[in-house]
Design an enzyme around this catalytic site. Structure first.
Site, PDB file in Angstrom:
ATOM      1  N   ARG A   1       0.826  -1.207   0.000  1.00  5.06           N
ATOM      2  CA  ARG A   1       0.000   0.000   0.000  1.00  5.06           C
ATOM      3  C   ARG A   1       0.859   1.255   0.000  1.00  5.06           C
ATOM      4  NH1 ARG A   1      -5.123  -1.852   3.926  1.00  5.06           N
ATOM      5  NH2 ARG A   1      -6.114  -3.071   2.253  1.00  5.06           N
TER       6      ARG A   1
ATOM      7  N   TYR B   1      -6.387  -0.816  -6.711  1.00  5.91           N
ATOM      8  CA  TYR B   1      -5.724  -2.060  -6.283  1.00  5.91           C
ATOM      9  C   TYR B   1      -4.983  -1.894  -4.949  1.00  5.91           C
ATOM     10  CZ  TYR B   1      -1.357  -0.905  -9.088  1.00  5.91           C
ATOM     11  OH  TYR B   1      -0.237  -0.369  -9.641  1.00  5.91           O
ATOM     12  N   GLU B   2      -4.692  -3.008  -4.340  1.00  2.98           N
ATOM     13  CA  GLU B   2      -4.185  -3.036  -2.951  1.00  2.98           C
ATOM     14  C   GLU B   2      -5.150  -2.341  -1.987  1.00  2.98           C
ATOM     15  OE1 GLU B   2      -1.804  -4.948  -2.226  1.00  2.98           O
ATOM     16  OE2 GLU B   2      -1.021  -5.261  -4.241  1.00  2.98           O
ATOM     17  N   GLY B   3      -6.419  -2.448  -2.274  1.00  2.74           N
ATOM     18  CA  GLY B   3      -7.434  -1.841  -1.409  1.00  2.74           C
ATOM     19  C   GLY B   3      -7.901  -0.508  -1.964  1.00  2.74           C
TER      20      GLY B   3
ATOM     21  N   GLN C   1      -9.046   1.853   2.247  1.00  2.57           N
ATOM     22  CA  GLN C   1      -8.036   2.628   3.001  1.00  2.57           C
ATOM     23  C   GLN C   1      -8.713   3.414   4.119  1.00  2.57           C
ATOM     24  OE1 GLN C   1      -4.915   1.939   2.223  1.00  2.57           O
ATOM     25  NE2 GLN C   1      -5.758   0.730   0.531  1.00  2.57           N
TER      26      GLN C   1
END
Lengths: 591, 591
Positions: free
Chosen positions: B297, B434-436, B441
């Site tokens: 992240r 992506y990656e949350g 977040q």
């Protein structure tokens, strides 16, 4: 997913914001009555849903192609164009004298919204043709009108606008295309035009290029530009396509979006000169061009509303179906559809508020134009003119944001082209650029529409808004709250307007540093104003026993607008009043 | 245009915002000294400019391709990867024990910015490999570390993160991939994973898939997830790639952007089971996953800064060269480069302010992480953890805006793919997903980082900001003005924080309705805070006779940030405090 024409929202906006019932009382606007509007737009919706929308995604994947000067449009476009022409749609808002149906602009705007939402690439062909028709109606000779308008209005021929050259985009003073007088009264044109939407295609039997060029003895700059009609095929004695003219498409662009719409490079006069016919008088081309430009700018603003609606529908549909994670309030033990998650609701409400706000702004403006042409005078016309750059600038900037939010709601699937959400962002991204970038709209708004009458029309707008505030203040709780938000935004605009008027003379860099914020502030204010009028109408309709869920939605969207979007007005005001010094601090050479 | 590593801006931020001189006094962080930083980053910049950046646009036009389970990366990628590996770059921030160079994270972050700015698609391969390394360092057995880490850190093997399944994106509780125990202590995995970045490629001799899966008797939900290492080729007795494992790439995605980065669908176990090795203990997979996720992240946030810088450079270059229209202040009679027009300057300053603000936020966070691992304790670590979702959420949302503004500056040319501006928007659009996603977040920020310690770490952050306000208030005119803007934004965050803490228990829908605004408010505040520290440093350096133009730029960008961007904090606060009712007014079923 495909497109569903939002008929009830559109009709609500036409009735309560554009005021079509009142419009229809005026001679020449009888067709604005709600029943005709419903009938016309039901049919428009059907054509858009069934014939035109299904082509949108496939045509993005297999765009128009160019080979040896000829452009082949995407599969299905020819058939769809035929259906569009056979139904008489190209003539919807054009004069009956030339075969049109003379419906009010406000109805035409609603129909255009549907067509563009269904398929932005397809809808560009009529959009540009409408601009050509508008210019010919304004400045064409009677002979020219008689020869060309029936074909353009029937849709058997189409039109284009040829302004841009490689070195001349926003800056038309740099135009180089030249037009030499021939002995027969026509002209021979030489030059290169770029970014010509539907500059070449296979949908119609002829293409009428409206071309800005300079005569040999024209003054330099924008006062030396003339407008010419350059048909792809010169009409023969019977008015049918005859000799092929010396204008050729040398390539089409590879673009981020609207890929099915061919964007042509046109070469004029490589084989001795393209035959062109002067429209109106020499050196008045810019003036005529502004006529078609204003129409086109309004239409591009409608494209912004349209693509916002389309993106909203797609995102709502996905949010209803995608199951992911439990609700934060513990209301379910299992993973739920993501539409139950507050941040998804926030994004969807924002998308709706911007879409409905843009629609309200645009339809209201269209109604002003109808009024200006049917009984009301110069003040109404000036108000319409003031709103055109707002429709263009505000609705298209928002369209990019709304389409981007639509992707976000899809998560990772939004980034996969097959989903379709990404196409809306790619398509929308041109809207704040073509027909004048947002900065050019801001120049028009501040320079032509505000400074030229020293803010008189802008103050008339403010007075109208204040009148709605008074109506709201006399209403129920929701209306009274709305009056406060609207009043704060109106006050912010007044502050910014006063500042911009003062600085435009004394320190133009400072005034223009705030020109886009001023445009966006005003667009936001007018959209919020119209949604406030819609809130009043929805409350009244509720009291009268109307469709509760539908009307509650209108009220909630307006309230969301007041809480989340109208407060941006004060932020923009502060940027205008206090932001110029830091914006201008660095000499451009040091960037 | 190609990419120029912004070495001086990067070093200024490292020195004055991340404080590398002070860092380098600490045992284990000696390599953070400014001279080493300059030497390393000069070389990084050279590699990025000369080898990796030139592949960016061509690889977008000719992306990775899939055929019969094999992926061929874009032309030049293999050679560039070899240069990257030969130079030892994959090991920059990894432990010396396994062949790395153990440079501080803050230097690694700066190098990663350059690599990503040069070529986002290329840089994704090391980004994911770093995540795999991080997870193995955290939870791998000694044997596993000894076998895999030297290869991964050398870059001869690469790593992936396998989380997502078609029905399980943000919601890992829905995972279905299963892992059955074999007699030899390994596991056999069965299932389908999607969106696997560099899940298959031809750059390295082996790919180490880190895979989340469930053992047969695992509890339901996220507490029943284990983490496995599934190498594409099982290492033989010598540790070289041996037997081909039963994991196969069945397709790669057709995406909006980062097209050169292959996004794989991976099928595990279609031929009897993919051999996997348990990492750490069963059912603790989510915990280990968060380790690699947090690193990833942060890295994705750096990607946001990187693509912003790249878009800024391209737009600045175009604005300097494109001649169009006369300046509004009458300073020239001829058309000028568009960089002289106030609205172009506004857009460029906004792009710079967001880019430099994001960089300052991210490097500061990286320095906290270094401190937390070298002498400072849990409080510093918690502060770093608090900032990670801000780095990810704020820098990536801004990247989309900055890339879009970059297109706008190009006008019509921005929409033509050959120009290159559009690619930055297409590439950037995945970053807030992506990656949350940004909403994830915000969940992490509010749920894990604020509520879990009842706002203690957030209040420690506020105290640090207030200390800088005091420093600013004791400074010159620019610093004192800055203190006022920063104080107002800090106060807005305090209000919003108090509200969110209160509502999270009593009315979670209301708290979460404001979670993304809270995240963006905090990101804005921390970026503005760091730019304020930069302003103080620049003023001090100016007094000491430093490079005037460079330092004036830093001050002007900070002042622009204070006037145009920090005031958004109050708007976000108001949305959080007063916006939930309208946001939640409509039942989701009625959307």
């Amino acid at each position: 997913m495909s497109y569903k024409a939002p008929l009830e929202e559109v009709l609500f906006t036409l009735e309560h914001i554009a005021g079509i019932t009142a419009l229809s009382q005026r001679p020449g606007l009888e067709a604005a009555d709600p029943e005709t509007a419903r009938a016309v737009l039901t049919e428009t919706g059907r054509l858009c849903e069934e014939v035109i929308a299904p082509l949108n995604a496939p045509a993005d994947r297999a765009p128009s192609t160019w080979e040896a000067g000829e452009v082949t449009t995407s599969a299905g476009f020819k058939e769809a164009w035929k259906a569009y022409v056979d139904g008489g749609w190209p003539g919807l808002s054009h004069p009956e004298e030339f075969g049109g149906q003379a419906l009010p602009k406000v109805i035409g705007a609603a129909a255009a919204e549907m067509l563009n939402a269904a398929n932005l690439s397809f809808a560009l062909c009529p959009l540009l043709t409408d601009g050509a028709i508008e210019a010919l109606l304004t400045a064409g000779s009677d002979e020219m009108k008689a020869l060309y308008l029936p074909k353009l209005i029937a849709g058997t021929w189409t039109g284009t606008m040829n302004l841009t050259e490689p070195q001349a985009g926003s800056d038309l003073a740099l135009l180089r295309t030249r037009a030499e007088r021939s002995e027969d009264g026509s002209y021979r044109l030489f030059g290169t035009k770029i970014f010509i939407t539907y500059g070449e295609h296979d949908l119609a039997e002829n293409i009428c290029h409206l071309v800005l060029a300079r005569t040999p003895d024209a003054p330099a700059g924008v006062r030396g530009i003339s407008l010419f009609l350059v048909p792809k095929f010169l009409p023969d004695a019977q008015g049918n396509p005859g000799t092929r003219n010396d204008v050729h498409c040398t390539s089409i662009e590879h673009k981020l979006g609207i890929k099915a719409s061919p964007t042509a490079v046109l070469q004029f006069g490589d084989q001795g000169g393209a035959t062109g016919f002067l429209i109106g008088e020499e050196n008045r081309g810019l003036e005529y061009m502004f006529v078609m430009m204003n129409a086109a700018r309004f239409a591009v603003g409608m494209q912004g509303v349209a693509i916002s609606e389309r993106a909203l529908q797609q995102a709502t549909s996905y949010a209803r179906e995608r199951i992911q994670s439990r609700p934060v309030d513990g209301s379910a033990r299992e993973s739920a559809a993501i539409i139950h998650h507050p941040d998804i609701r926030r994004l969807l409400m924002k998308m709706r508020a911007l879409t409905e706000g843009g629609r309200a702004l645009a339809y209201y403006a269209a109604a002003l134009n109808d009024l200006a042409h049917h009984g009301e005078g110069a003040e109404t016309a000036a108000l319409y003119e003031l709103l055109v750059p707002l429709v263009k600038g505000f609705c298209t900037e928002n369209a990019v944001q709304v389409a981007s939010d639509g992707i976000q709601i899809h998560g990772g699937m939004g980034f996969i082209e097959e989903t379709g959400a990404a196409q809306h962002l790619r398509d929308a991204r041109i809207l704040p650029i073509y027909e004048g970038t947002t900065a050019i709209q801001a120049n028009d708004f501040l320079g032509r529409k505000i400074l030229r009458d020293s803010g008189r029309t802008a103050r008339a707008l403010i007075a109208r808004i204040a009148a709605t505030e008074a109506d709201l203040a006399a209403g129920g709780r929701a209306a009274r709250d709305y009056a406060v938000s609207l009043g704060a935004a109106r006050k912010a605009f007044e502050d910014a307007l006063g500042f911009s008027l003062e600085k435009a003379g004394s320190d133009p860099n400072v005034a223009w540093a705030g020109s886009v914020p001023l445009l966006m502030l005003a667009g936001n204010l007018v959209a919020g104003w119209q949604l406030g009028r819609g809130l009043l109408a929805a409350e009244a309709a509720l009291s009268a026993g109307g469709d509760s869920a539908f009307l509650q939605s209108r009220i909630a969207v307006a309230q969301f607008y007041a809480a989340h979007l109208l407060p941006e007005a004060a932020l923009q005001r502060d940027r205008i009043l206090y932001g110029a010094a830091s914006l201008l601090a660095l000499p451009p050479e040091t960037y």
